[in-house]
Scaffold this active site. Structure first.
Site, mmCIF file in Angstrom:
data_model
loop_
_atom_site.group_PDB
_atom_site.id
_atom_site.type_symbol
_atom_site.label_atom_id
_atom_site.label_comp_id
_atom_site.label_asym_id
_atom_site.label_seq_id
_atom_site.Cartn_x
_atom_site.Cartn_y
_atom_site.Cartn_z
ATOM 1 C CB THR A 1 87.254 -11.547 39.603
ATOM 2 O OG1 THR A 1 87.565 -12.098 41.041
ATOM 3 C CG2 THR A 1 87.768 -10.128 39.659
ATOM 4 C CG ASP A 2 83.662 -13.845 42.888
ATOM 5 O OD1 ASP A 2 84.924 -13.297 43.066
ATOM 6 O OD2 ASP A 2 83.099 -14.482 43.444
ATOM 7 C CD GLU A 3 88.535 -12.066 44.091
ATOM 8 O OE1 GLU A 3 89.238 -10.646 45.016
ATOM 9 O OE2 GLU A 3 89.440 -13.054 44.031
ATOM 10 C CE1 TYR B 1 92.822 -9.640 40.423
ATOM 11 C CE2 TYR B 1 91.050 -10.435 41.980
ATOM 12 C CZ TYR B 1 91.820 -10.636 40.585
ATOM 13 O OH TYR B 1 90.727 -11.377 40.162
ATOM 14 C CE LYS C 1 90.219 -8.891 36.235
ATOM 15 N NZ LYS C 1 90.952 -9.199 34.776
HETATM 16 P P1 NAD Z 1 97.198 -16.062 36.856
HETATM 17 O O1 NAD Z 1 97.547 -14.856 37.426
HETATM 18 O O2 NAD Z 1 97.294 -17.227 36.873
HETATM 19 O O3 NAD Z 1 98.213 -15.488 35.355
HETATM 20 C C1 NAD Z 1 98.273 -13.766 35.003
HETATM 21 C C2 NAD Z 1 98.622 -14.199 33.448
HETATM 22 O O4 NAD Z 1 99.123 -12.487 32.653
HETATM 23 C C3 NAD Z 1 100.218 -14.828 32.982
HETATM 24 O O5 NAD Z 1 100.658 -15.266 32.845
HETATM 25 C C4 NAD Z 1 100.932 -13.170 33.851
HETATM 26 O O6 NAD Z 1 102.261 -13.862 32.324
HETATM 27 C C5 NAD Z 1 99.888 -12.500 32.446
HETATM 28 N N1 NAD Z 1 100.235 -10.818 32.579
HETATM 29 C C6 NAD Z 1 100.382 -10.259 33.511
HETATM 30 N N2 NAD Z 1 100.591 -9.330 33.553
HETATM 31 C C7 NAD Z 1 100.819 -8.738 32.019
HETATM 32 C C8 NAD Z 1 101.133 -7.925 31.035
HETATM 33 N N3 NAD Z 1 101.154 -6.307 31.416
HETATM 34 N N4 NAD Z 1 101.856 -8.125 29.945
HETATM 35 C C9 NAD Z 1 101.313 -9.557 29.319
HETATM 36 N N5 NAD Z 1 101.093 -10.119 30.507
HETATM 37 C C10 NAD Z 1 100.730 -9.951 31.441
HETATM 38 O O7 NAD Z 1 95.939 -15.138 36.829
HETATM 39 P P2 NAD Z 1 94.513 -16.688 36.647
HETATM 40 O O8 NAD Z 1 93.938 -16.472 37.279
HETATM 41 O O9 NAD Z 1 94.570 -17.207 35.248
HETATM 42 O O10 NAD Z 1 93.383 -15.286 35.974
HETATM 43 C C11 NAD Z 1 92.821 -14.894 34.991
HETATM 44 C C12 NAD Z 1 92.446 -13.981 34.339
HETATM 45 O O11 NAD Z 1 90.778 -14.150 34.997
HETATM 46 C C13 NAD Z 1 92.297 -12.796 35.130
HETATM 47 O O12 NAD Z 1 91.816 -11.663 34.701
HETATM 48 C C14 NAD Z 1 91.840 -12.577 36.513
HETATM 49 O O13 NAD Z 1 91.566 -11.227 36.956
HETATM 50 C C15 NAD Z 1 90.666 -13.581 36.405
HETATM 51 N N6 NAD Z 1 89.807 -14.864 36.592
HETATM 52 C C16 NAD Z 1 90.388 -15.370 38.253
HETATM 53 C C17 NAD Z 1 89.634 -16.168 38.503
HETATM 54 C C18 NAD Z 1 91.024 -16.467 39.538
HETATM 55 O O14 NAD Z 1 90.532 -17.667 40.664
HETATM 56 N N7 NAD Z 1 91.973 -17.319 39.687
HETATM 57 C C19 NAD Z 1 89.098 -15.905 39.254
HETATM 58 C C20 NAD Z 1 87.644 -15.328 38.248
HETATM 59 C C21 NAD Z 1 88.442 -14.417 37.323
HETATM 60 P P1 TYD Z 2 93.401 -16.855 47.722
HETATM 61 O O1 TYD Z 2 93.188 -17.971 46.984
HETATM 62 O O2 TYD Z 2 94.676 -15.488 47.124
HETATM 63 O O3 TYD Z 2 91.569 -16.015 46.629
HETATM 64 P P2 TYD Z 2 90.664 -14.872 47.134
HETATM 65 O O4 TYD Z 2 91.879 -14.282 47.792
HETATM 66 O O5 TYD Z 2 91.221 -13.956 45.430
HETATM 67 O O6 TYD Z 2 89.786 -15.498 47.618
HETATM 68 O O7 TYD Z 2 92.194 -17.378 48.452
HETATM 69 C C1 TYD Z 2 91.235 -17.850 49.416
HETATM 70 C C2 TYD Z 2 90.352 -18.172 50.437
HETATM 71 O O8 TYD Z 2 92.264 -18.458 51.095
HETATM 72 C C3 TYD Z 2 90.814 -16.090 50.461
HETATM 73 O O9 TYD Z 2 89.348 -16.143 51.853
HETATM 74 C C4 TYD Z 2 91.735 -15.656 51.153
HETATM 75 C C5 TYD Z 2 92.778 -17.277 52.136
HETATM 76 N N1 TYD Z 2 93.931 -17.770 52.690
HETATM 77 C C6 TYD Z 2 94.301 -18.140 53.531
HETATM 78 O O10 TYD Z 2 93.588 -18.381 54.213
HETATM 79 N N2 TYD Z 2 95.649 -18.651 53.312
HETATM 80 C C7 TYD Z 2 96.011 -17.890 52.530
HETATM 81 O O11 TYD Z 2 97.630 -18.495 52.854
HETATM 82 C C8 TYD Z 2 96.027 -17.997 51.343
HETATM 83 C C9 TYD Z 2 96.823 -17.573 50.137
HETATM 84 C C10 TYD Z 2 94.663 -17.749 51.654
#
Ligand code: NAD
Ligand code: TYD
Length: 353
Positions: A134-136, A159, A163
């Protein structure tokens, strides 16, 4: 059938993982895709119903924290490559329970690295370990500038710290043991099948049910939004073409303050639900800010564009509208995932704000 590759995708039942699995299963019938997921609250096999009976797809329910089972699985299955997405992914949950994030995101990643190192010994160059991050990990920007691949890591939430740690381990296994790795760091994703604890699906669900929209702080934080299917496309390109040991940023050049995004969402939903303009905005409710809330993320993905020609395929307004339509048309999916554990989480999370 003799498959050309046998790819382990972890976290394939989650939001981004399900899009990656779908893309690879459909696009590469010559690969076998094994989806490993423990099915936490965020993992949902209904996300993959359309491909679950495909010949080249299999599901394995397993916890990446369970080192012994993971090692045995790698020894038995002899995966040729790994695309690792399994993680605890929600910042607010990491604030309530940081240890779970260390276990899954750090220990779980190290377990996979150990298993890959063991079975690929002596032939590392034939295999690839792709780590999705992630970019975070880069921390927070001020009003100007963007994250590049050379930006120093500076995570602020449990988090992002977990990561960042997993990214360091992946690089260390490349440098120390010769594992052929690729890491990508992507901005906020949006699209279908996202669990409704994240901003967009949560707010779509709340608007639909005329529930309050809890905006953290003043809603001035900035996020850079990318359509999830464009992220999956980027992973496909990088998995096949990135140099070993490389890192790539993935992003949409699409920055929005939370409040501007929420107002646009309200407008789209008023139209779609046949409500008068301005009705949904009245649901906005400013609540206590998230602890350690990063002000701004913005990704510079020039390297990916220049090296490999990837660009986002969708304009944001179009993508957002498509996304809203998907959630409105898939009410059953949303109702299913908002019952049970999620309801308890929601009450606990927002009653204290
Ligand atoms: P998500 O929470 O929707 O899905 C995570 C999946 O991992 C779930 O299916 C969960 O059951 C599985 N999981 C969790 N713990 C586990 C374990 N101990 N063993 C096996 N499986 C396990 O997450 P997402 O949003 O799809 O993110 C997927 C990846 O992409 C993550 O690594 C996250 O850090 C990265 N990512 C997410 C975003 C975003 O905007 N959502 C952006 C950049 C990177
Ligand atoms: P989120 O979807 O949790 O992603 P991330 O924190 O990984 O960027 O949140 C996106 C943005 O929205 C973040 O700045 C937090 C804000 N946010 C709210 O203002 N209210 C909410 O209920 C949630 C879940 C997020």
């Amino acid at each position: 059938m003799n498959y050309k590759k046998k790819i382990l995708v972890t976290g394939g039942a989650g939001f981004i993982g399900s899009h990656v699995v779908r893309l690879f299963v459909n696009k590469y019938p010559e690969y076998q895709i094994v989806n490993l997921d423990v099915l936490t609250y965020a993992g949902n096999l209904a996300n993959l119903r359309d491909i679950e009976n495909k010949q080249n797809y299999r599901f394995v329910k397993m916890d990446i924290v369970d080192a012994e089972s993971i090692t045995k699985l790698f020894q038995a299955e002899k995966f040729t490559d790994v695309i690792h997405l399994a993680a605890e992914s929600h910042v607010d949950r990491s604030i309530s329970n940081p240890t779970e994030f260390v276990m899954t995101n750090v220990i779980g990643t190290v377990n996979l690295l150990n298993a890959a190192k063991l079975i690929w010994k002596g032939e590392m160059e034939k295999h690839r370990f792709y780590h999705v991050s992630t970019d975070e990990v880069y921390g927070s920007l001020g009003e100007i500038g963007m994250f590049t691949e050379n930006t120093a890591y500076d995570p602020h939430s449990p988090y992002s710290a977990s990561k960042a740690s997993s990214d360091h381990f992946v690089r260390a296994y490349g440098d120390t043991y010769g594992l052929k790795t690729v890491i990508s760091n992507c901005s906020n994703n949006y699209g279908s099948y996202q669990f409704p604890e994240k901003l967009l699906p949560l707010f779509i669900n709340n608007i639909q049910h005329k529930k309050a929209l809890p905006v953290y702080g003043k809603g001035e934080n900035v996020r850079d939004w990318l359509w999830v299917e464009d992220h999956a496309r980027a992973i496909d390109v990088l998995f096949h073409q990135a140099a070993s040991g490389s890192t790539y940023n993935i992003g949409g050049h699409n920055e929005w303050t939370n409040i501007a995004l929420i107002k646009l969402l309200c407008k789209i939903m008023d139209k779609k639900l046949g409500r008068s303009e301005g009705e949904s905005e009245k649901l906005i409710s400013y609540v206590t800010d998230r602890a350690g809330h990063d002000l701004r993320y913005a990704i510079d993905s020039t390297k990916l564009q220049n090296d490999l020609g990837w660009t986002p395929s969708l304009q944001f307004e179009e993508g957002l509208e498509k996304t809203v339509t998907w959630y409105l048309e898939n009410k059953e999916w949303l109702e299913h995932v908002t019952s049970g554990d999620y309801q308890n989480y929601y009450e606990k999370q927002y009653e204290k704000r």
